[in-house]
Design a protein around this motif. Structure first.
Motif, short mmCIF file in Angstrom:
data_model
loop_
_atom_site.label_atom_id
_atom_site.label_comp_id
_atom_site.label_asym_id
_atom_site.label_seq_id
_atom_site.Cartn_x
_atom_site.Cartn_y
_atom_site.Cartn_z
N ALA A 79 -6.17 -7.21 -5.37
CA ALA A 79 -5.83 -8.11 -4.26
C ALA A 79 -5.06 -7.36 -3.18
CB ALA A 79 -5.03 -9.30 -4.77
N ASN A 80 -4.12 -6.51 -3.59
CA ASN A 80 -3.36 -5.72 -2.62
C ASN A 80 -4.28 -4.78 -1.84
OD1 ASN A 80 -1.00 -6.93 -3.46
ND2 ASN A 80 -0.45 -5.28 -4.88
N HIS A 81 -5.22 -4.16 -2.55
CA HIS A 81 -6.17 -3.26 -1.91
C HIS A 81 -7.06 -4.03 -0.94
CE1 HIS A 81 -9.68 -0.55 -1.59
NE2 HIS A 81 -8.82 0.42 -1.84
N SER A 82 -7.48 -5.22 -1.33
CA SER A 82 -8.34 -6.03 -0.47
C SER A 82 -7.62 -6.47 0.80
CB SER A 82 -8.84 -7.27 -1.24
OG SER A 82 -9.65 -6.89 -2.33
N ARG A 83 -6.33 -6.82 0.67
CA ARG A 83 -5.57 -7.21 1.86
C ARG A 83 -5.42 -6.04 2.82
NH1 ARG A 83 -2.27 -10.10 -1.80
NH2 ARG A 83 -0.70 -8.44 -1.74
N LEU A 84 -5.20 -4.86 2.25
CA LEU A 84 -5.08 -3.66 3.09
C LEU A 84 -6.40 -3.38 3.81
CD1 LEU A 84 -3.09 -1.39 3.82
CD2 LEU A 84 -4.00 -0.07 1.90
N ALA A 135 -0.70 2.94 -3.22
CA ALA A 135 0.33 3.81 -3.79
C ALA A 135 -0.17 5.24 -3.77
CB ALA A 135 0.67 3.39 -5.22
N ILE A 136 0.73 6.17 -3.49
CA ILE A 136 0.39 7.59 -3.47
C ILE A 136 0.84 8.21 -4.78
CG2 ILE A 136 0.84 9.81 -2.37
CD1 ILE A 136 1.10 8.37 0.26
N ALA A 174 -0.30 1.64 2.37
CA ALA A 174 0.53 0.44 2.42
C ALA A 174 1.98 0.84 2.65
CB ALA A 174 0.40 -0.35 1.12
N ASP A 175 2.60 0.23 3.65
CA ASP A 175 3.96 0.60 4.00
C ASP A 175 4.93 0.18 2.90
OD1 ASP A 175 5.98 1.68 5.42
OD2 ASP A 175 5.92 0.25 7.08
N LEU A 215 -3.00 9.89 9.61
CA LEU A 215 -2.27 9.22 8.54
C LEU A 215 -1.50 8.07 9.16
CD1 LEU A 215 -0.90 8.87 5.74
CD2 LEU A 215 0.75 10.61 6.45
N ALA A 216 -1.69 6.88 8.62
CA ALA A 216 -1.02 5.70 9.18
C ALA A 216 -0.53 4.80 8.07
CB ALA A 216 -1.97 4.93 10.10
N PHE A 217 0.62 4.18 8.29
CA PHE A 217 1.14 3.17 7.38
C PHE A 217 0.76 1.79 7.91
CE2 PHE A 217 3.65 5.54 4.40
CZ PHE A 217 4.01 6.69 5.07
N MET A 218 0.28 0.95 7.02
CA MET A 218 -0.04 -0.43 7.40
C MET A 218 1.10 -1.31 6.91
SD MET A 218 -2.21 -2.40 8.90
CE MET A 218 -3.72 -1.44 8.97
N PRO A 219 1.86 -1.92 7.83
CA PRO A 219 3.00 -2.72 7.41
C PRO A 219 2.60 -3.86 6.49
CG PRO A 219 3.02 -2.34 9.77
CD PRO A 219 1.69 -1.87 9.27
N ASP A 220 3.49 -4.15 5.52
CA ASP A 220 3.24 -5.25 4.60
C ASP A 220 3.11 -6.57 5.35
OD1 ASP A 220 3.32 -3.54 2.50
OD2 ASP A 220 5.40 -3.95 1.98
#
Length: 255
Positions: A79-84, A135-136, A174-175, A215-220
């Motif tokens: 679900a987290n991956h899908s939202r991202l 997650a990295i 994911a930020d 490289l970019a962070f996608m805010p929660d």
């Protein structure tokens, strides 16, 4: 696996290899008593590093598998991956006439995998490979995988009739504090492989000219707004603060 079963397997391999507990202790850098406790299944007070050290001494691979409420953990991660992914798709479509294909699998000359998002800009003939990470974990493997997908992207895109002038890559993470710490601890590696940051991503998406690696962070907060509205915080004033501000409800005789 139960602790006793784990210990029995460690002992079985040790005996099969003709090693003594002291030999395993020497190889692992631990005490003989620790090796004995592991073989007897007394794992409660031992660290994961200790278990892995003994396993490595015996050439045993130990995989840590978290379990939570049956299949709920897998559904949570997915679900987290899908939202991202959905957040990225919306950003692409807001930036221009991007066509997006999610989860594009490939098998080319024995190299197999899947591209999280494959995007095509028809006017600029730009192909964009997007790797999504909630997650990295392994930085080296992550960048090698992204490089491999970029190398094969031309052939993968041709399946959809996309003939690109240039292929770009973007790692979208994911930020969060943990992910930012992981990136910061390998900043030189990331900057070498992905020199453009999120601040320049928006401009490039609007005018995708030339090859780019980003490289970019996608805010929660961006991801959360896709599924449900954010709660609005309201400040609650105490009676003294309200009285100072002239709130009529705090005046004598007013209820």
């Amino acid at each position: 696996m139960h602790d006793l079963a784990f210990g029995a397997r460690v002992r079985g391999v040790r005996v099969r290899l003709g090693m003594r507990q002291v030999d395993v202790a020497t190889r692992s850098g631990l005490s003989t008593s620790t090796v004995s406790r592991i073989e007897r299944g007394h794992l409660g007070s031992l660290t994961i590093d200790a278990l892995r050290s003994v396993a490595k001494a015996l050439e045993i691979r130990v995989d840590l598998v978290p379990r939570w409420r049956g299949g709920d953990l897998d559904r949570l991660v997915n679900a987290n991956h899908s939202r991202l992914a959905q957040a990225c798709i919306e950003r692409l479509r807001a930036a221009g006439p991007w066509e997006v294909k999610p989860e594009v699998s490939f098998s080319i000359y024995g190299e197999r995998g899947a591209i999280d998002l494959l995007a095509w800009h028809p006017q600029r003939r730009a192909l964009l490979v997007i790797e999504l990470k909630t997650a990295i974990i392994d930085v080296g493997e992550l960048l090698a995988t992204l490089d491999r997908k970029a190398r094969l992207a031309d052939q993968i895109g041709s399946r959809f009739g996309w003939v690109a002038d240039h292929v770009s890559v973007a790692l979208v993470v994911a930020d969060g504090r943990t992910n930012r710490r992981r990136v910061a601890s390998h900043i030189d590696v990331f900057r070498s492989a992905l020199p453009l940051d999120g601040r320049r991503l928006g401009g490039w998406l609007r005018r995708p000219t030339g090859r780019a690696a980003m490289l970019a962070f996608m805010p929660d907060s961006h991801a959360r707004t896709l599924g449900q509205p954010l709660a609005v915080r309201q400040r609650v004033r105490g009676p003294r603060a309200a009285a100072r501000r002239g709130d009529p409800c705090t005046k004598p005789g007013v209820r």
